[in-house]
Design a protein around this motif. Structure first.
Motif, PDB file in Angstrom:
ATOM      1  N   GLY A 123       0.793  -1.237   0.000  1.00 24.05           N
ATOM      2  CA  GLY A 123       0.000   0.000   0.000  1.00 24.05           C
ATOM      3  C   GLY A 123       0.815   1.271   0.000  1.00 24.05           C
ATOM      4  N   ILE A 124       1.811   1.353   0.903  1.00 23.90           N
ATOM      5  CA  ILE A 124       2.587   2.589   1.006  1.00 23.90           C
ATOM      6  C   ILE A 124       3.344   2.859  -0.286  1.00 23.90           C
ATOM      7  N   VAL A 171      11.627   9.147   5.465  1.00 24.21           N
ATOM      8  CA  VAL A 171      10.866   9.054   6.719  1.00 24.21           C
ATOM      9  C   VAL A 171       9.851   7.922   6.648  1.00 24.21           C
ATOM     10  N   LEU A 172       9.405   7.574   5.428  1.00 21.09           N
ATOM     11  CA  LEU A 172       8.519   6.417   5.311  1.00 21.09           C
ATOM     12  C   LEU A 172       9.254   5.138   5.691  1.00 21.09           C
ATOM     13  N   ILE A 173      10.554   5.063   5.316  1.00 25.92           N
ATOM     14  CA  ILE A 173      11.336   3.880   5.701  1.00 25.92           C
ATOM     15  C   ILE A 173      11.385   3.772   7.216  1.00 25.92           C
ATOM     16  N   ALA A 174      11.603   4.930   7.902  1.00 26.39           N
ATOM     17  CA  ALA A 174      11.635   4.917   9.374  1.00 26.39           C
ATOM     18  C   ALA A 174      10.297   4.418   9.918  1.00 26.39           C
ATOM     19  N   LEU A 175       9.195   4.874   9.292  1.00 33.46           N
ATOM     20  CA  LEU A 175       7.875   4.426   9.745  1.00 33.46           C
ATOM     21  C   LEU A 175       7.713   2.921   9.542  1.00 33.46           C
ATOM     22  N   LEU A 176       8.201   2.441   8.382  1.00 39.07           N
ATOM     23  CA  LEU A 176       8.079   1.017   8.080  1.00 39.07           C
ATOM     24  C   LEU A 176       8.845   0.168   9.083  1.00 39.07           C
ATOM     25  N   MET A 177       9.975   0.711   9.592  1.00 43.59           N
ATOM     26  CA  MET A 177      10.750  -0.057  10.571  1.00 43.59           C
ATOM     27  C   MET A 177       9.916  -0.317  11.815  1.00 43.59           C
ATOM     28  N   THR A 178       9.098   0.666  12.235  1.00 43.47           N
ATOM     29  CA  THR A 178       8.305   0.460  13.441  1.00 43.47           C
ATOM     30  C   THR A 178       7.076  -0.398  13.162  1.00 43.47           C
ATOM     31  N   GLY A 180       6.622  -2.606  10.397  1.00 43.70           N
ATOM     32  CA  GLY A 180       6.963  -3.921   9.871  1.00 43.70           C
ATOM     33  C   GLY A 180       6.031  -4.405   8.793  1.00 43.70           C
ATOM     34  N   THR A 181       5.198  -3.536   8.224  1.00 46.69           N
ATOM     35  CA  THR A 181       4.340  -3.942   7.115  1.00 46.69           C
ATOM     36  C   THR A 181       4.159  -2.771   6.166  1.00 46.69           C
ATOM     37  N   ILE A 187      -1.390  -1.361   8.955  1.00 47.04           N
ATOM     38  CA  ILE A 187      -0.833  -0.274   9.776  1.00 47.04           C
ATOM     39  C   ILE A 187      -1.922   0.336  10.656  1.00 47.04           C
ATOM     40  N   VAL A 188      -3.132   0.498  10.089  1.00 45.20           N
ATOM     41  CA  VAL A 188      -4.228   1.056  10.887  1.00 45.20           C
ATOM     42  C   VAL A 188      -4.616   0.083  11.996  1.00 45.20           C
TER      43      VAL A 188
END
Lengths: 348, 167
Positions: A123-124, A171-178, A180-181, A187-188
């Motif tokens: 999705g992202i 910053v999306l990569i950083a978000l993905l690290m937390t 994991g999907t 994510i929701v």
């Protein structure tokens, strides 16, 4: 069997798509009204108040006006691309909505209907891909106009979008690290019971917000249409509804990027953070409607922030814009990504 | 024909038409736009193979970034069919020979692909999904993967440093 398709599913998705597109249009339409009202409040004026109560029919009048205006295609322009430009701008503005989870599941006619058109597991990346395509509508329209000011505006828009995409991606990569999907639906769901991502990723959210301003070509990053330098920027030569499409696409982009931010950082259709709403014991459909309302409340707050900033902060100079993108936001997002990675490694 | 086959033929025809139009068009801006159509058709093929990650990365990197740069350069150079210098006849002939040789090499390589088709490892249609891709990249190919990512990062930092020199 020639075409073995689940027709009911197809119909369901078709209705959902029609609904989402219509809602995007209506929200964008009334965002123009909201923008003027907010500008008026900030500048101590009345704003539109002639057409209907509180000027509520103003967007309809504006739309009618745009439709009735003379349609001009300049002689020296490239006719096919001149029409393709605004169409592409509108298309890329609308298709992001396909992956946003607008609400939880609903039950109707004995079927469970997901309020997300497509829960793809990337999705992202889909959102990111559409954002990176968004520049074509502006560039093609600007070049096809065969006007130097238009071309300058188009090039400014393109280089700005490319520059800010980088920080946004990091910053999306950083978000993905937390999380994991990559799936927005997933994510929701993670944010339903736990923390909203904005608490885990405050710096990431601020960088994402700034990049979203730049990607939507909103003030203070609206150099692509800086009227005191470039007449009207990339849409100088456009008239009638083709101009309307460009202006409208900006508002739809604002709506959709607010929806993406609400989904990624503010729990999407989650109503109250740190609280499991299923304890209320409401039916699935009521919960879905409440969730939908919560999501829209978040989206409207974010749209308000877009407008608030527009009427508060003046436009940057072009070199300031590039400096901010390349020399501040990219290093900040890189360091933030590194910190997130180290933190995730430590708590593992 | 089921729906997958219909989509396969549609995308293949679209890709071929796009490629032909890209090569034959006189206007370079049209060529770039047709090339983008080709990339979309190829991404469609990836999705048919259930390789969603590859499909979307193809669009982000090629259609979204590289083609924008192409368009940028072409628009700034303001190339038109009218003012493009007519190329030498011999140059055209040399180009045709070189292109034909490349075609020959590709066809010769593809001729043996029948025997290769049975050799791939099948993970039940999920090979291209991001989970499996991540497992492969970070387990089997972690060193080359990390080296190439550092290479990209240093290229990016280098670009910023070069841009910074002016002030």
């Amino acid at each position: 069997m020639l075409l073995a398709i689940d027709w009911a599913l197809l119909l369901e998705k078709f209705i959902l798509i029609a609904l989402v597109v219509t809602v995007s249009m209506v929200v964008a339409m009334y965002a123009t009204w909201g923008e003027r009202k907010i500008a008026a409040v900030i500048q101590d004026r009345y704003g539109p108040n002639r057409a209907g109560p509180l000027g509520l029919f103003q967007p309809l009048a504006d739309g009618l006006k745009l439709f009735m205006k003379e349609e001009i295609i300049p002689n020296a322009s490239n006719k096919i691309l001149f029409i393709l430009g605004p169409s592409l701008a509108m298309l890329t503005a609308l298709i992001t909505s396909a992956v946003i989870p607008w609400g939880d599941k609903m039950e109707a006619f004995g079927r469970t209907i997901s309020l997300q058109i497509a829960d793809i597991n990337i999705g992202i990346l889909y959102v990111f891909g559409v954002v990176s395509l968004g520049v074509y509508g502006i560039m093609i329209g600007a070049w096809a106009s065969n006007n130097k000011f238009s071309l300058m505006g188009g090039l400014r828009a393109a280089s700005q979008i490319i520059s800010y995409e980088l920080a946004m991606g990091i910053v999306l990569i950083a978000l993905l690290m937390t999380t994991g999907t990559l799936s927005l639906g997933e994510i929701v769901k993670q944010q339903q019971e736990g923390w909203w991502n904005v608490i885990k990723q405050p710096v990431g959210f601020v960088v994402f917000l700034i990049c979203a301003f730049a990607e939507c070509n909103r003030t203070p990053f609206d150099l692509a249409e800086a009227e005191n330098e470039l007449i009207g920027g990339y849409h100088s030569e456009f008239s009638s509804m083709k101009l309307g499409f460009y202006l409208f696409a900006e508002y739809i982009n604002m709506f959709i990027s607010s929806a993406v931010m609400a989904t990624l950082y503010f729990g999407g259709y989650d109503i109250i953070p740190f609280y499991d709403e299923s304890a209320w014991g409401l039916s699935t459909n009521t919960m879905a409607v409440l969730g939908l309302l919560a999501l829209f409340a978040k989206i409207f707050v974010l749209i308000f922030v877009f407008m608030w900033v527009r009427w508060t902060i003046p436009r940057f100079r072009y070199d300031q814009l590039m400096n901010l993108g390349w020399k501040s936001l990219i290093p900040i997002s890189l360091i933030w990504m590194l910190l997130t990675a180290v933190f995730m490694l430590l708590i593992k | 024909m089921n729906i997958t086959e219909i989509l396969f033929w549609f995308l293949s025809v679209l890709a071929l038409i796009g490629a032909l139009m890209m090569v034959t068009n006189k206007n370079p801006v049209y060529s770039v736009l047709w090339l983008i159509v080709v990339f979309f058709a190829i991404s469609g093929h990836y999705i048919l193979l259930n390789a969603q990650f590859l499909a979307i990365v193809n669009i982000i990197v090629y259609a979204g970034a590289i083609m924008v740069l192409f368009l940028f350069v072409i628009m700034l150079m303001n190339m038109n069919a009218d003012n493009e210098p007519q190329k030498n006849k011999w140059l055209q002939l040399a180009g045709a020979v070189a292109g034909g040789s490349l075609l020959l090499v590709i066809v010769a390589a593809l001729r043996k692909s029948e025997t290769l088709a049975g050799q791939h490892t099948d993970a039940g249609g999920t090979t291209g999904l991001i989970h499996n891709l991540g497992q492969v990249l970070f387990k089997d190919f972690v060193l080359p993967f990390e080296i190439s990512s550092i290479l990209f990062l240093s290229a990016m930092v280098g670009a910023v440093v070069i841009g910074k020199k002016g002030d």
